[in-house]
Write an enzyme that holds these catalytic residues in place. Structure first.
Site, PDB file in Angstrom:
ATOM      1  N   PHE A  52       0.574  19.227 -15.712  1.00 49.48           N
ATOM      2  CA  PHE A  52       1.909  19.489 -15.169  1.00 49.48           C
ATOM      3  C   PHE A  52       2.982  19.552 -16.251  1.00 49.48           C
ATOM      4  O   PHE A  52       3.938  20.316 -16.149  1.00 49.48           O
ATOM      5  CB  PHE A  52       2.294  18.400 -14.160  1.00 49.48           C
ATOM      6  CG  PHE A  52       1.599  18.529 -12.838  1.00 49.48           C
ATOM      7  CD1 PHE A  52       0.828  19.637 -12.533  1.00 49.48           C
ATOM      8  CD2 PHE A  52       1.722  17.541 -11.873  1.00 49.48           C
ATOM      9  CE1 PHE A  52       0.191  19.770 -11.308  1.00 49.48           C
ATOM     10  CE2 PHE A  52       1.091  17.657 -10.638  1.00 49.48           C
ATOM     11  CZ  PHE A  52       0.329  18.773 -10.349  1.00 49.48           C
ATOM     12  N   GLU A  74      -2.282  13.431 -28.765  1.00 51.08           N
ATOM     13  CA  GLU A  74      -3.397  14.368 -28.922  1.00 51.08           C
ATOM     14  C   GLU A  74      -4.010  14.221 -30.305  1.00 51.08           C
ATOM     15  O   GLU A  74      -3.378  13.687 -31.219  1.00 51.08           O
ATOM     16  CB  GLU A  74      -2.903  15.814 -28.712  1.00 51.08           C
ATOM     17  CG  GLU A  74      -2.274  16.073 -27.337  1.00 51.08           C
ATOM     18  CD  GLU A  74      -3.261  15.994 -26.176  1.00 51.08           C
ATOM     19  OE1 GLU A  74      -4.479  15.966 -26.427  1.00 51.08           O
ATOM     20  OE2 GLU A  74      -2.804  15.927 -25.020  1.00 51.08           O
ATOM     21  N   ASP A 110       2.417   7.766 -29.501  1.00 53.89           N
ATOM     22  CA  ASP A 110       2.401   6.958 -28.287  1.00 53.89           C
ATOM     23  C   ASP A 110       3.776   6.898 -27.616  1.00 53.89           C
ATOM     24  O   ASP A 110       4.686   6.224 -28.105  1.00 53.89           O
ATOM     25  CB  ASP A 110       1.922   5.545 -28.642  1.00 53.89           C
ATOM     26  CG  ASP A 110       1.777   4.692 -27.400  1.00 53.89           C
ATOM     27  OD1 ASP A 110       1.921   5.240 -26.277  1.00 53.89           O
ATOM     28  OD2 ASP A 110       1.520   3.482 -27.548  1.00 53.89           O
ATOM     29  N   ALA A 139       0.037  10.723 -18.062  1.00 54.63           N
ATOM     30  CA  ALA A 139      -1.114  10.190 -17.323  1.00 54.63           C
ATOM     31  C   ALA A 139      -1.960   9.477 -18.365  1.00 54.63           C
ATOM     32  O   ALA A 139      -2.428  10.100 -19.314  1.00 54.63           O
ATOM     33  CB  ALA A 139      -1.902  11.307 -16.659  1.00 54.63           C
ATOM     34  N   TYR A 233      -6.581   7.042  -3.012  1.00 59.06           N
ATOM     35  CA  TYR A 233      -5.371   7.302  -3.803  1.00 59.06           C
ATOM     36  C   TYR A 233      -4.202   6.410  -3.340  1.00 59.06           C
ATOM     37  O   TYR A 233      -3.878   5.436  -3.987  1.00 59.06           O
ATOM     38  CB  TYR A 233      -4.985   8.797  -3.742  1.00 59.06           C
ATOM     39  CG  TYR A 233      -4.064   9.137  -4.894  1.00 59.06           C
ATOM     40  CD1 TYR A 233      -4.548   9.716  -6.062  1.00 59.06           C
ATOM     41  CD2 TYR A 233      -2.690   8.817  -4.860  1.00 59.06           C
ATOM     42  CE1 TYR A 233      -3.719   9.982  -7.145  1.00 59.06           C
ATOM     43  CE2 TYR A 233      -1.861   9.086  -5.926  1.00 59.06           C
ATOM     44  CZ  TYR A 233      -2.371   9.668  -7.063  1.00 59.06           C
ATOM     45  OH  TYR A 233      -1.535   9.902  -8.129  1.00 59.06           O
ATOM     46  N   THR A 273      -6.613  18.884 -13.115  1.00 57.64           N
ATOM     47  CA  THR A 273      -6.142  18.594 -14.471  1.00 57.64           C
ATOM     48  C   THR A 273      -7.126  17.596 -15.074  1.00 57.64           C
ATOM     49  O   THR A 273      -7.989  17.053 -14.374  1.00 57.64           O
ATOM     50  CB  THR A 273      -4.736  17.951 -14.488  1.00 57.64           C
ATOM     51  OG1 THR A 273      -4.822  16.668 -13.875  1.00 57.64           O
ATOM     52  CG2 THR A 273      -3.695  18.788 -13.771  1.00 57.64           C
TER      53      THR A 273
HETATM   54  P1  NAI Z   1      -2.826  15.425 -17.918  1.00 56.47           P
HETATM   55  O1  NAI Z   1      -3.900  14.480 -18.318  1.00 56.47           O
HETATM   56  O2  NAI Z   1      -3.137  16.872 -17.874  1.00 56.47           O
HETATM   57  O3  NAI Z   1      -1.548  15.216 -18.892  1.00 56.47           O
HETATM   58  C1  NAI Z   1      -1.148  13.967 -19.337  1.00 56.47           C
HETATM   59  C2  NAI Z   1      -0.185  14.093 -20.489  1.00 56.47           C
HETATM   60  O4  NAI Z   1       0.192  12.773 -20.907  1.00 56.47           O
HETATM   61  C3  NAI Z   1      -0.773  14.779 -21.739  1.00 56.47           C
HETATM   62  O5  NAI Z   1       0.226  15.585 -22.328  1.00 56.47           O
HETATM   63  C4  NAI Z   1      -1.076  13.595 -22.668  1.00 56.47           C
HETATM   64  O6  NAI Z   1      -1.059  13.922 -24.059  1.00 56.47           O
HETATM   65  C5  NAI Z   1       0.077  12.683 -22.308  1.00 56.47           C
HETATM   66  N1  NAI Z   1      -0.130  11.278 -22.683  1.00 56.47           N
HETATM   67  C6  NAI Z   1      -1.044  10.408 -22.200  1.00 56.47           C
HETATM   68  N2  NAI Z   1      -0.897   9.199 -22.786  1.00 56.47           N
HETATM   69  C7  NAI Z   1       0.125   9.311 -23.664  1.00 56.47           C
HETATM   70  C8  NAI Z   1       0.772   8.425 -24.558  1.00 56.47           C
HETATM   71  N3  NAI Z   1       0.400   7.144 -24.680  1.00 56.47           N
HETATM   72  N4  NAI Z   1       1.777   8.914 -25.326  1.00 56.47           N
HETATM   73  C9  NAI Z   1       2.175  10.211 -25.240  1.00 56.47           C
HETATM   74  N5  NAI Z   1       1.620  11.075 -24.385  1.00 56.47           N
HETATM   75  C10 NAI Z   1       0.609  10.650 -23.606  1.00 56.47           C
HETATM   76  O7  NAI Z   1      -2.312  14.887 -16.506  1.00 56.47           O
HETATM   77  P2  NAI Z   1      -1.525  15.535 -15.278  1.00 56.47           P
HETATM   78  O8  NAI Z   1      -2.446  15.684 -14.138  1.00 56.47           O
HETATM   79  O9  NAI Z   1      -0.705  16.673 -15.704  1.00 56.47           O
HETATM   80  O10 NAI Z   1      -0.591  14.299 -14.885  1.00 56.47           O
HETATM   81  C11 NAI Z   1       0.778  14.209 -15.178  1.00 56.47           C
HETATM   82  C12 NAI Z   1       1.455  13.437 -14.057  1.00 56.47           C
HETATM   83  O11 NAI Z   1       1.372  14.194 -12.846  1.00 56.47           O
HETATM   84  C13 NAI Z   1       0.805  12.081 -13.770  1.00 56.47           C
HETATM   85  O12 NAI Z   1       1.804  11.135 -13.490  1.00 56.47           O
HETATM   86  C14 NAI Z   1      -0.011  12.354 -12.514  1.00 56.47           C
HETATM   87  O13 NAI Z   1      -0.235  11.207 -11.741  1.00 56.47           O
HETATM   88  C15 NAI Z   1       0.913  13.341 -11.805  1.00 56.47           C
HETATM   89  N6  NAI Z   1       0.285  14.129 -10.747  1.00 56.47           N
HETATM   90  C16 NAI Z   1      -0.873  14.821 -10.961  1.00 56.47           C
HETATM   91  C17 NAI Z   1      -1.459  15.505  -9.906  1.00 56.47           C
HETATM   92  C18 NAI Z   1      -2.739  16.273 -10.087  1.00 56.47           C
HETATM   93  O14 NAI Z   1      -3.313  16.670  -9.074  1.00 56.47           O
HETATM   94  N7  NAI Z   1      -3.175  16.516 -11.296  1.00 56.47           N
HETATM   95  C19 NAI Z   1      -0.853  15.531  -8.564  1.00 56.47           C
HETATM   96  C20 NAI Z   1       0.415  14.872  -8.491  1.00 56.47           C
HETATM   97  C21 NAI Z   1       0.927  14.155  -9.545  1.00 56.47           C
END
Ligand code: NAI
Length: 395
Positions: A52, A74, A110, A139, A233, A273
């Site tokens: 996202f 990353e 971080d 996430a 969930y 994702t």
């Molecule tokens: P993703 O895993 O694709 O992206 C996560 C991002 O967080 C990446 O850019 C990663 O580098 C970054 N990240 C993780 N730990 C980090 C840290 N310590 N420091 C800096 N950056 C860090 O995950 P996604 O699915 O895009 O999730 C993003 C948000 O959207 C989350 O809060 C998730 O719960 C929410 N969400 C996701 C849904 C889905 O179906 N995928 C649905 C609704 C909400």
């Protein structure tokens, strides 16, 4: 070197850097085709490298002409491996944004740390002075606290264990998966990692440093889902964390009143994702949902979802379209009765033998591979990839 996908369970162990470029370009093309909208011009995105966060960054840069600061965690190429998909996404996104005349700064490290908050503040001061929008899209399974303590989030149930058929992407097979019951400490820890505390710390630090423009908006991403998924969930550990995120929006909103700013939570649709593929059982719901929504002409991927969020529900003619709890309901199509009735009917009949002919599990697997740069049209996967040359590119 020739790169083939290495998937372990529901985790990709490698990526295809050239395919990652094609995936970023595909999203940019979608935004160009969707048309321009009048959005924020200076945006900070926490979690900008995939899912996202990346889709938000692309939608705002190519749809609204925004300059962005993206923070992510990353890995680049090293003797241990090729590096992560998000590393290359950052590189390709930045190149494309610069070609468009937009500023795109990446900070890798971080986001939970005070050091990263300081680095971001310095960057904002140097580049723009202030930002108009802060997106919280982290996430993570781990948060290192200011005192060095490591806190881990878990994906467990609460009340009673939940067992159901889950998808093993490596074997492309359904298998029984169980979410055990979390202890009180595990619930608390998951809230610490995935709840709203860190989001609030960011907004406090940015406001104290005068880095938030008058009328600033901030949005964090959440999920609620239909009742059929509550045990895995909403009523699970992650659901507690999201509840905390929702109530934090109220607190941040009060905090921003001084500068006429507002905080929102966008309750998104379930999408493939890196993070969601990892949640036990959820990908089975997702495979069925994708099939039903495609059939009903309602399907959205990350990029379409984020374009609709900004162009129609945050920066459209009506301003922010939210309910009384500061929630922007992007899950409106997913939760429509017609969609949920059809998903439930399929789910009741699903077996390990028949799953491939139900819903859209092939589409789910393709989306998962594409997140990691595989299975994209137009990419020659037989051509060797020069990792050494790619190692000279910086995000
Ligand atoms: P993703 O895993 O694709 O992206 C996560 C991002 O967080 C990446 O850019 C990663 O580098 C970054 N990240 C993780 N730990 C980090 C840290 N310590 N420091 C800096 N950056 C860090 O995950 P996604 O699915 O895009 O999730 C993003 C948000 O959207 C989350 O809060 C998730 O719960 C929410 N969400 C996701 C849904 C889905 O179906 N995928 C649905 C609704 C909400």
């Amino acid at each position: 070197m020739i790169i083939r996908p290495q998937i372990q369970g529901c985790v990709a162990r490698n990526c295809h850097p050239i395919g990652c470029r094609a995936a970023v370009e595909q999203q940019i093309d979608e935004i160009r085709a969707a048309g321009q909208f009048n959005g924020p011009k200076r945006v900070l995105i926490l979690g900008a490298s995939s899912g996202f966060g990346l889709a938000s960054r692309i939608a705002l840069t190519f749809g609204a002409g925004a300059d962005t600061l993206g923070i992510s965690f990353e890995r680049g190429p090293s003797d241990k491996g090729i590096g992560s998909a998000g590393w290359y996404n950052n590189i390709w996104f930045k190149q494309a944004a610069e070609q468009e005349g937009r500023l795109a700064v990446n900070l890798i490290g971080d986001a939970f740390s005070d050091a990263m908050r300081q680095q971001a503040i310095e960057t904002i001061r140097q580049q723009w002075g202030q930002v108009d929008l802060v997106i919280y899209s982290l996430a993570s399974g781990l948060r290192v606290m200011a005192d060095g303590r490591q806190v881990r989030s878990v994906l467990k149930s609460t009340g009673q264990p939940f067992t159901g058929l889950g998808l093993n992407l490596e074997r492309y097979a359904l298998e029984e998966q169980t979410l055990p019951v979390a202890s009180a400490e595990e619930i608390r820890d998951t809230v610490t990692v995935m709840g709203g505390e860190d989001w609030q710390l960011w907004l406090q630090a940015l406001q104290a440093a005068d880095c938030l423009a008058p009328g600033v908006q901030t949005v964090a991403y959440s999920y609620i889902g239909p009742q059929s998924t509550y045990p895995l969930y909403r009523d699970g550990t992650i659901g507690y964390a999201k509840e905390h995120l929702h109530s934090t929006a109220e607190a941040i909103n009060l905090q921003l009143a001084d500068i006429g700013g507002h905080a929102w939570v966008s309750v998104c649709k379930a999408l493939v994702t890196k993070a969601s593929a990892y949640i036990p059982v959820l990908p089975v719901y997702l495979g069925l949902l994708m099939g039903v929504m495609k059939e009903q002409g309602l399907h959205e991927g990350c990029i379409e979802q984020m374009h609709r969020l900004f162009a129609s529900k945050m920066y459209g003619a009506q301003g922010v379209v939210a309910d009384g709890h500061r929630l922007i309901r992007m899950d409106d199509h997913e939760l429509s009765p017609a969609v949920q009735v059809a998903v439930s009917a399929l789910w009741a009949k699903l077996t390990p033998q028949n799953f491939a002919s139900m819903g859209d599990f092939a589409g789910l697997k393709r989306d998962f591979l594409q997140l990691n740069g595989f299975d994209l049209p137009g990419v020659d996967y037989e051509a060797p990839v020069n990792i050494k040359a790619l190692g000279e590119l910086q995000p």
